[in-house]
Motif scaffolding. Structure first.
Motif, mmCIF file in Angstrom:
data_model
loop_
_atom_site.group_PDB
_atom_site.id
_atom_site.type_symbol
_atom_site.label_atom_id
_atom_site.label_comp_id
_atom_site.label_asym_id
_atom_site.label_seq_id
_atom_site.Cartn_x
_atom_site.Cartn_y
_atom_site.Cartn_z
ATOM 1 N N CYS A 161 -6.432 -1.860 0.333
ATOM 2 C CA CYS A 161 -5.552 -2.134 1.474
ATOM 3 C C CYS A 161 -6.378 -2.538 2.685
ATOM 4 N N CYS A 217 0.849 -1.185 0.000
ATOM 5 C CA CYS A 217 0.000 0.000 0.000
ATOM 6 C C CYS A 217 0.887 1.238 0.000
ATOM 7 N N CYS A 232 -0.091 3.606 3.328
ATOM 8 C CA CYS A 232 0.302 3.287 4.707
ATOM 9 C C CYS A 232 1.466 2.314 4.789
ATOM 10 N N CYS A 257 -5.745 0.441 5.611
ATOM 11 C CA CYS A 257 -6.231 1.824 5.503
ATOM 12 C C CYS A 257 -7.318 2.009 4.442
HETATM 13 ZN ZN ZN Z 1 -2.874 1.077 3.395
#
Ligand code: ZN
Length: 142
Positions: A26, A5, A8, A29
């Motif tokens: 993801c 991701c 994050c 997040c």
């Molecule tokens: Zn993420």
């Protein structure tokens, strides 16, 4: 397959078969994990995350935006990734942004394709390949 991701930094396990139809999200997040076919563009950190967590081979295209052959090879590499769902991890590394990483692996000419197994370079090949050449080269390592 793994998907890093960009928002994050989480390492997501993604089912490559569904990722082609539905954009992966993801788990941490909920931001979209950006894939191009089944290829992911990663930075140095993302590269090492994939390398540490991948169960199978990792194939990496080292490229740059100024490189003509890279522009031809990029779409070939990306399209070929669709043929190894959940089996081989395909990554792209921009050598202009990740110069130190490219230097660490002794990349002199691009495009350069490296295959990693258990975190180590198993083989490398330089130049723009067509899809059949790329597949033959990958298959030698499977
Ligand atoms: Zn993420």
């Amino acid at each position: 397959m793994l998907g890093i991701c960009k928002a994050c930094g989480a390492v997501n396990r993604i089912n490559a078969n569904t990722a082609l139809e539905k954009k992966p999200i993801c788990g941490k997040c909920k931001v979209e994990v950006q894939l191009h076919d089944l290829t992911q563009e990663v930075d140095t950190e993302g590269f090492y995350k994939v390398l540490r967590n991948a169960k199978g081979p990792v194939v990496v295209d080292f490229w740059a935006s100024w490189c003509g052959p890279c522009k031809v090879y990029g779409p070939v590499f990306q399209a070929t990734s669709r043929e190894y769902p959940n089996k081989v991890q395909f990554l792209k590394i921009n050598t202009e942004e990740e110069q130190q990483l490219a230097a660490n692996f002794g990349i002199r000419g691009i495009p350069a394709t490296l295959i990693f197994e258990n975190g180590k370079v198993k083989d490398s090949i330089s130049g723009a390949l067509n899809s059949d050449q790329l597949k033959q080269w990958i298959n030698k390592s499977l």
